[in-house]
Scaffold this active site. Sequence first.
Site, mmCIF file in Angstrom:
data_model
loop_
_atom_site.group_PDB
_atom_site.id
_atom_site.type_symbol
_atom_site.label_atom_id
_atom_site.label_comp_id
_atom_site.label_asym_id
_atom_site.label_seq_id
_atom_site.Cartn_x
_atom_site.Cartn_y
_atom_site.Cartn_z
ATOM 1 N N CYS A 76 -4.070 2.420 -3.034
ATOM 2 C CA CYS A 76 -4.450 1.140 -2.424
ATOM 3 C C CYS A 76 -5.414 0.374 -3.325
ATOM 4 O O CYS A 76 -5.308 -0.851 -3.446
ATOM 5 C CB CYS A 76 -5.052 1.352 -1.035
ATOM 6 S SG CYS A 76 -3.803 1.775 0.212
ATOM 7 N N GLU A 92 -4.479 -1.193 4.143
ATOM 8 C CA GLU A 92 -4.642 -2.158 3.057
ATOM 9 C C GLU A 92 -3.282 -2.674 2.577
ATOM 10 O O GLU A 92 -3.111 -3.875 2.330
ATOM 11 C CB GLU A 92 -5.384 -1.528 1.871
ATOM 12 C CG GLU A 92 -6.729 -0.946 2.224
ATOM 13 C CD GLU A 92 -6.694 0.531 2.623
ATOM 14 O OE1 GLU A 92 -7.686 1.227 2.357
ATOM 15 O OE2 GLU A 92 -5.683 0.981 3.197
#
Length: 153
Positions: free
Chosen positions: A101, A72
């Site tokens: 994230c 991510e």
Amino acid sequence: MKRLSWNQYFMAQSHLLSSRSTCTRLAVGATIVRDKRMIAGGYNGSIAGGTHCIDEGCYVIDNHCVRTIHAEMNALLQCAKFGVATEGAEIYVTHFPCLQCCKALIQAGIKAIYYAEDYKNHPYAIELLEQAHVKMEKVPLDKDIFLSFAQNS
């Protein structure tokens, strides 16, 4: 022949990206999408030019490999590097994002997270995503679609 749904199409892209992972513990892929167009992709691995887990093993501290950048984050950093806005975009990830994230995705303006598999879904991450009104939806990859596609081509 059955046509892939958008969710399956973008989730398949994330699974394909995960095949580039250099992590020996878990291969993860992420695809950022805006207006049904892929704007970035990432997989978990070491910094550019750095030592990879597949070469020297994981560098684990507190049960977490610190050598890798998550998929991510790599996708978000690709957007930053090339000046692509993430406000209002969606992300497709092979595994539920970690707490750090999730916080980065919220700050980047991601409006929806689609993930194929649960993975240590942190309760505080879920709470933060709900507070930020980020949609979370589990979208398991339908592998049968690819088998039928391969048989029909």
